[in-house]
Design a protein around this motif. Structure first.
Motif, PDB file in Angstrom:
ATOM      1  N   ASP A   1      58.512  23.253  25.396  1.00  0.00           N
ATOM      2  CA  ASP A   1      58.433  23.901  24.092  1.00  0.00           C
ATOM      3  C   ASP A   1      59.318  25.149  24.035  1.00  0.00           C
ATOM      4  O   ASP A   1      59.791  25.533  22.972  1.00  0.00           O
ATOM      5  N   ASP A   2      59.523  25.805  25.206  1.00  0.00           N
ATOM      6  CA  ASP A   2      60.377  27.000  25.235  1.00  0.00           C
ATOM      7  C   ASP A   2      61.849  26.658  25.453  1.00  0.00           C
ATOM      8  O   ASP A   2      62.663  27.519  25.778  1.00  0.00           O
ATOM      9  N   ALA A   3      62.215  25.383  25.323  1.00  0.00           N
ATOM     10  CA  ALA A   3      63.598  24.884  25.427  1.00  0.00           C
ATOM     11  C   ALA A   3      64.080  24.751  26.871  1.00  0.00           C
ATOM     12  O   ALA A   3      65.200  24.274  27.112  1.00  0.00           O
ATOM     13  N   SER A   4      63.254  25.164  27.831  1.00  0.00           N
ATOM     14  CA  SER A   4      63.634  24.930  29.227  1.00  0.00           C
ATOM     15  C   SER A   4      63.397  23.461  29.565  1.00  0.00           C
ATOM     16  O   SER A   4      62.703  22.738  28.841  1.00  0.00           O
ATOM     17  N   THR A   5      63.973  23.016  30.661  1.00  0.00           N
ATOM     18  CA  THR A   5      63.855  21.602  31.041  1.00  0.00           C
ATOM     19  C   THR A   5      63.227  21.476  32.420  1.00  0.00           C
ATOM     20  O   THR A   5      63.307  22.387  33.250  1.00  0.00           O
ATOM     21  N   ARG A   6      62.616  20.308  32.626  1.00  0.00           N
ATOM     22  CA  ARG A   6      62.064  19.969  33.932  1.00  0.00           C
ATOM     23  C   ARG A   6      62.335  18.501  34.205  1.00  0.00           C
ATOM     24  O   ARG A   6      62.512  17.706  33.277  1.00  0.00           O
ATOM     25  N   TYR A   7      62.345  18.195  35.494  1.00  0.00           N
ATOM     26  CA  TYR A   7      62.480  16.805  35.908  1.00  0.00           C
ATOM     27  C   TYR A   7      61.110  16.279  36.332  1.00  0.00           C
ATOM     28  O   TYR A   7      60.365  16.969  37.045  1.00  0.00           O
ATOM     29  N   VAL A   8      60.770  15.070  35.866  1.00  0.00           N
ATOM     30  CA  VAL A   8      59.494  14.452  36.225  1.00  0.00           C
ATOM     31  C   VAL A   8      59.735  13.015  36.671  1.00  0.00           C
ATOM     32  O   VAL A   8      60.720  12.381  36.266  1.00  0.00           O
ATOM     33  N   HIS A   9      58.817  12.543  37.508  1.00  0.00           N
ATOM     34  CA  HIS A   9      58.823  11.128  37.873  1.00  0.00           C
ATOM     35  C   HIS A   9      57.717  10.445  37.067  1.00  0.00           C
ATOM     36  O   HIS A   9      56.567  10.885  37.075  1.00  0.00           O
ATOM     37  N   VAL A  10      58.076   9.372  36.350  1.00  0.00           N
ATOM     38  CA  VAL A  10      57.162   8.715  35.421  1.00  0.00           C
ATOM     39  C   VAL A  10      56.640   7.410  36.020  1.00  0.00           C
ATOM     40  O   VAL A  10      57.416   6.609  36.559  1.00  0.00           O
ATOM     41  N   ASN A  11      55.304   7.211  35.918  1.00  0.00           N
ATOM     42  CA  ASN A  11      54.665   5.917  36.173  1.00  0.00           C
ATOM     43  C   ASN A  11      53.971   5.518  34.867  1.00  0.00           C
ATOM     44  O   ASN A  11      53.097   6.246  34.369  1.00  0.00           O
ATOM     45  N   ALA A  12      54.376   4.384  34.302  1.00  0.00           N
ATOM     46  CA  ALA A  12      53.827   3.969  32.993  1.00  0.00           C
ATOM     47  C   ALA A  12      53.368   2.522  33.048  1.00  0.00           C
ATOM     48  O   ALA A  12      53.973   1.682  33.719  1.00  0.00           O
ATOM     49  N   MET A  13      52.262   2.225  32.306  1.00  0.00           N
ATOM     50  CA  MET A  13      51.761   0.863  32.228  1.00  0.00           C
ATOM     51  C   MET A  13      51.081   0.639  30.860  1.00  0.00           C
ATOM     52  O   MET A  13      50.635   1.584  30.204  1.00  0.00           O
ATOM     53  N   ARG A  14      51.045  -0.610  30.438  1.00  0.00           N
ATOM     54  CA  ARG A  14      50.430  -0.987  29.175  1.00  0.00           C
ATOM     55  C   ARG A  14      48.972  -1.396  29.418  1.00  0.00           C
ATOM     56  O   ARG A  14      48.675  -2.115  30.373  1.00  0.00           O
ATOM     57  N   VAL A  15      48.084  -0.942  28.508  1.00  0.00           N
ATOM     58  CA  VAL A  15      46.657  -1.268  28.631  1.00  0.00           C
ATOM     59  C   VAL A  15      46.184  -1.865  27.302  1.00  0.00           C
ATOM     60  O   VAL A  15      46.368  -1.257  26.235  1.00  0.00           O
ATOM     61  N   LYS A  16      45.553  -3.056  27.361  1.00  0.00           N
ATOM     62  CA  LYS A  16      44.989  -3.694  26.169  1.00  0.00           C
ATOM     63  C   LYS A  16      43.493  -3.379  26.057  1.00  0.00           C
ATOM     64  O   LYS A  16      42.744  -3.551  27.015  1.00  0.00           O
ATOM     65  N   LYS A  17      43.082  -2.896  24.882  1.00  0.00           N
ATOM     66  CA  LYS A  17      41.657  -2.601  24.660  1.00  0.00           C
ATOM     67  C   LYS A  17      40.911  -3.858  24.242  1.00  0.00           C
ATOM     68  O   LYS A  17      41.497  -4.902  23.964  1.00  0.00           O
ATOM     69  N   TYR A  18      39.562  -3.725  24.165  1.00  0.00           N
ATOM     70  CA  TYR A  18      38.721  -4.879  23.806  1.00  0.00           C
ATOM     71  C   TYR A  18      39.008  -5.363  22.395  1.00  0.00           C
ATOM     72  O   TYR A  18      38.778  -6.516  22.055  1.00  0.00           O
ATOM     73  N   ASP A  19      39.487  -4.457  21.522  1.00  0.00           N
ATOM     74  CA  ASP A  19      39.765  -4.872  20.151  1.00  0.00           C
ATOM     75  C   ASP A  19      41.186  -5.405  19.976  1.00  0.00           C
ATOM     76  O   ASP A  19      41.627  -5.658  18.856  1.00  0.00           O
ATOM     77  N   GLY A  20      41.932  -5.528  21.088  1.00  0.00           N
ATOM     78  CA  GLY A  20      43.276  -6.087  21.020  1.00  0.00           C
ATOM     79  C   GLY A  20      44.372  -5.057  20.828  1.00  0.00           C
ATOM     80  O   GLY A  20      45.569  -5.397  20.882  1.00  0.00           O
ATOM     81  N   SER A  21      44.026  -3.788  20.593  1.00  0.00           N
ATOM     82  CA  SER A  21      45.049  -2.750  20.436  1.00  0.00           C
ATOM     83  C   SER A  21      45.661  -2.408  21.798  1.00  0.00           C
ATOM     84  O   SER A  21      45.050  -2.631  22.847  1.00  0.00           O
ATOM     85  N   VAL A  22      46.877  -1.834  21.740  1.00  0.00           N
ATOM     86  CA  VAL A  22      47.627  -1.534  22.973  1.00  0.00           C
ATOM     87  C   VAL A  22      47.837  -0.028  23.083  1.00  0.00           C
ATOM     88  O   VAL A  22      48.197   0.642  22.100  1.00  0.00           O
ATOM     89  N   THR A  23      47.595   0.510  24.257  1.00  0.00           N
ATOM     90  CA  THR A  23      47.908   1.917  24.561  1.00  0.00           C
ATOM     91  C   THR A  23      48.793   1.958  25.810  1.00  0.00           C
ATOM     92  O   THR A  23      48.840   1.015  26.599  1.00  0.00           O
ATOM     93  N   ILE A  24      49.445   3.098  25.967  1.00  0.00           N
ATOM     94  CA  ILE A  24      50.322   3.317  27.131  1.00  0.00           C
ATOM     95  C   ILE A  24      49.735   4.434  27.972  1.00  0.00           C
ATOM     96  O   ILE A  24      49.452   5.531  27.458  1.00  0.00           O
ATOM     97  N   ARG A  25      49.488   4.130  29.231  1.00  0.00           N
ATOM     98  CA  ARG A  25      49.024   5.151  30.161  1.00  0.00           C
ATOM     99  C   ARG A  25      50.232   5.613  31.001  1.00  0.00           C
ATOM    100  O   ARG A  25      50.957   4.788  31.566  1.00  0.00           O
ATOM    101  N   MET A  26      50.403   6.949  31.088  1.00  0.00           N
ATOM    102  CA  MET A  26      51.548   7.504  31.826  1.00  0.00           C
ATOM    103  C   MET A  26      51.092   8.631  32.741  1.00  0.00           C
ATOM    104  O   MET A  26      50.184   9.395  32.394  1.00  0.00           O
ATOM    105  N   THR A  27      51.708   8.694  33.902  1.00  0.00           N
ATOM    106  CA  THR A  27      51.538   9.854  34.775  1.00  0.00           C
ATOM    107  C   THR A  27      52.906  10.499  34.965  1.00  0.00           C
ATOM    108  O   THR A  27      53.918   9.812  35.139  1.00  0.00           O
TER     109      THR A  27
END
Length: 609
Positions: free
Chosen positions: A153-179
């Motif tokens: 938010d302060d315009a500075s930058t950082r480097y991150v390592h991303v782990n992402a996966m798709r998760v389906k809920k019981y109602d069929g909707s999709v969310t993305i979980r990320m670390t």
């Protein structure tokens, strides 16, 4: 980035047999047996069993609720205080959930992050790539791993390592979980290492040094392009083998070089450094300074890999050789002093100390005028340095003074040394004691003056006699006979004076001096005096022939007649061979020897015949 299917498992729920447990508890009640006899009592029994069953179910639900609360608390603790950022994105990639670390990574309050597009925090250079990854993740059940640069938010930058996966809920909707794992520090270290490596490469390129990388366990050696270029080879001409170096080391240097390597590998020396000669492609040898260190060891602790450099020190070795020659030449019979541009002495040789009595410690730091005899005026030295600054060279006779205050004559040479800009940086003065030479010259000049006076006297008498008339011709002949008799008598007196006075003095000069050049000069003087006396009175004598010669030319002519070479004459008289050659040409010209075919020595010897 790596993609792999996600796998999730659930533990199956096993219900308890509450009816059976309720029956067992009711059987233990004291009224159970009495109630079996009546129907009402049977119904009551059923109600009591059902009541106990409900109570047990309620207790089980309460325990399950407590376990669920505890599990939720543990999840929240892990979620909130984990060292990595957790994000949940909805189908539109809006932030639905984020933990404290994730909010800190983006530099914004967690509540303000909710329902904001995550792409807002991606640097512009990587936004397209991030969009493609998220599009694929929304379609495919794969797990993604990649590095990403985010914008805070302060315009500075950082480097991150991303782990992402798709998760389906019981109602069929999709969310993305990320670390998101902060790898800014490691990225900066990586960038610093890369920059350091680039600087190292630039440094090596700029210095011209070659590099070698030796795997000691396999014998494989990687030689850099500059290493090969240093020896005149292209990058493809040499193999990555140890023998490429070993077979090119000079035979005299190979043994010590291998011994230094062995001592370093065995831990006998703290560092590896060796100077040796390497054979170049053109057949020449170059001096190389090789240095290296161990960078890795095998499981047994033995050196496995070494990295080092090769530096071309051929020019340095040549300079060292020239300095050794200069140092040897510096310690000659002539006194030498080196001054700076302000005439302050910065170095003297041993002969300077022997001739002046001043040690190096006494002379260094003093002005060169410390040996000035004060017999020359300021105009003499002004003319000397004007000649040095104009011609870069001056040579002449000068009177110097020893530490004991004794004044002595010197033949001195002053040379100017220029710096890279053409300005005088130093003066080099060399001088030799010519006291013995001066004494010999004095004896020679006195003998010459005596002979010339007698010759002038006899010539005057002869002129007078020739002016007499014919009538006194007989008397003239008698006078001529008397003159010849006088010449013989004068010659006898000169010979006696030479034998009893001059020659013994010259013998004392020789016996009291160890300088070969000075002894050679006295021998020449002795032979010259004997010839002068022997040829006294002869109209074609060497004395009459030498009238047009300078004292220095007389010395040269005398030594030529004695058979000395130009080099020997130059050494004896402390002159250069080129100067002696000029004197010989002048002597030939003054004696009328125009033809180069006539030998000067042979011509001079004829004066005795």
């Amino acid at each position: 980035m790596s993609d792999k299917p996600s796998a999730r498992s659930k533990t199956p729920y096993v219900p308890r047999d509450n009816r059976a447990e309720a029956e067992l508890q009711l059987a233990k009640h004291p009224q159970a047996d009495l109630a079996r006899t009546a129907t009402a009592e049977k119904m009551l029994h059923e109600l009591q069993v059902h009541q106990i069953e409900l109570e047990m179910q309620n207790e089980e639900l309460q325990q399950a609720h407590i376990a669920l609360e505890e599990s939720r608390d543990r999840y929240l603790d892990l979620f909130e205080f984990a060292p990595i950022g957790y994000f949940t994105l909805d189908a539109h990639n809006l932030i639905a959930e984020v933990n404290f670390v994730g909010a800190e990574l983006l530099g914004e309050d967690r509540k303000k992050l909710l329902l904001k597009p995550f792409s807002k925090y991606i640097v512009a250079e990587e936004s397209d790539q991030f969009y493609l990854r998220m599009s694929r993740l929304s379609r495919d059940d794969v797990q993604q791993n990649y590095d990403l640069q985010i914008k805070r938010d302060d315009a500075s930058t950082r480097y991150v390592h991303v782990n992402a996966m798709r998760v389906k809920k019981y109602d069929g909707s999709v969310t993305i979980r990320m670390t998101l794992t902060d790898i800014t520090k490691s990225k900066r270290i990586e960038a610093a290492l890369k920059e350091s490596e680039q600087r190292l490469n630039f440094a090596f390129k700029g210095s011209g040094d070659g590099m070698w990388d030796w795997h000691a366990d396999t014998g494989q050696v990687h030689y850099s392009k500059q290493w090969k270029t240093m020896l005149g080879y292209s990058d493809e001409e040499l193999k990555d083998e140890f023998k490429e170096w070993e077979t090119r080391v000079h035979p005299e240097d190979l043994g010590p070089a291998l011994a230094d390597i062995r001592d370093y590998l065995e831990g006998k020396t703290p560092t590896y450094s060796n100077q040796h000669r390497l054979l170049c492609k053109d057949g020449r040898y170059k001096w190389i300074l090789s240095r290296g260190i161990i960078v890795s060891r095998n499981a047994d602790g033995k050196p496995a890999r070494l990295i080092g450099t090769h530096t071309d020190i051929t020019e340095q070795k040549d300079i060292e050789h020239d300095l050794r020659i200069s140092a040897t030449a510096f310690e000659v019979q002539e006194g030498i002093m080196v001054t700076d541009a302000k005439n302050i002495i910065i170095r003297v040789n041993a002969a300077f100390t022997r001739l002046t009595g001043y040690s190096a410690a006494e002379a260094v730091g003093k002005n060169a005028s410390m040996i000035n005899s004060r017999l020359h005026n300021a105009s003499f030295f002004k003319a000397m340095f004007e000649a040095v600054n104009r011609e870069r060279y001056w040579q002449g006779e000068i009177w110097n003074q020893r530490k004991s205050c004794e004044v002595f004559p010197c033949l001195m040479t002053v040379t100017a040394v220029l710096d890279n800009q053409g300005h005088v940086a130093n003066y080099v003065g060399s001088f030799s004691d010519i006291s013995l030479q001066k004494q010999a010259e004095k004896v020679l000049l006195e003998a010459k003056k005596q002979l010339e006076k007698k010759l002038e006297k006899n010539a005057l008498e002869l002129t007078t006699l020739r002016g007499e008339s014919e009538e006194v011709n007989t008397a003239l002949k008698v006078m001529i006979k008397m003159r010849n008799s006088d010449n013989l008598e004068a010659k006898s007196l000169l010979n006696e004076e030479l034998s009893h006075e001059v020659l013994p003095f010259l013998q004392r000069l020789k016996s009291g001096n160890q300088d070969v050049k000075q002894i050679r000069l006295v021998d020449t003087l002795e032979a010259n005096l004997q010839r002068l006396v022997t040829s006294y009175g002869s109209p074609t004598s060497i004395t009459s022939s030498y009238k047009n010669l300078t004292p220095k030319e007389i010395q040269v002519a005398t030594m030529v007649r004695e058979g000395f070479s130009t080099k020997a004459i130059a050494s004896t008289l402390s002159l250069s061979p080129e100067t002696i050659s000029i004197h010989r040409k002048n002597i030939r010209k003054k004696l009328g020897l125009g033809s180069k075919g006539e030998n000067l020595r042979s011509y001079l010897i004829t004066f005795e015949k």
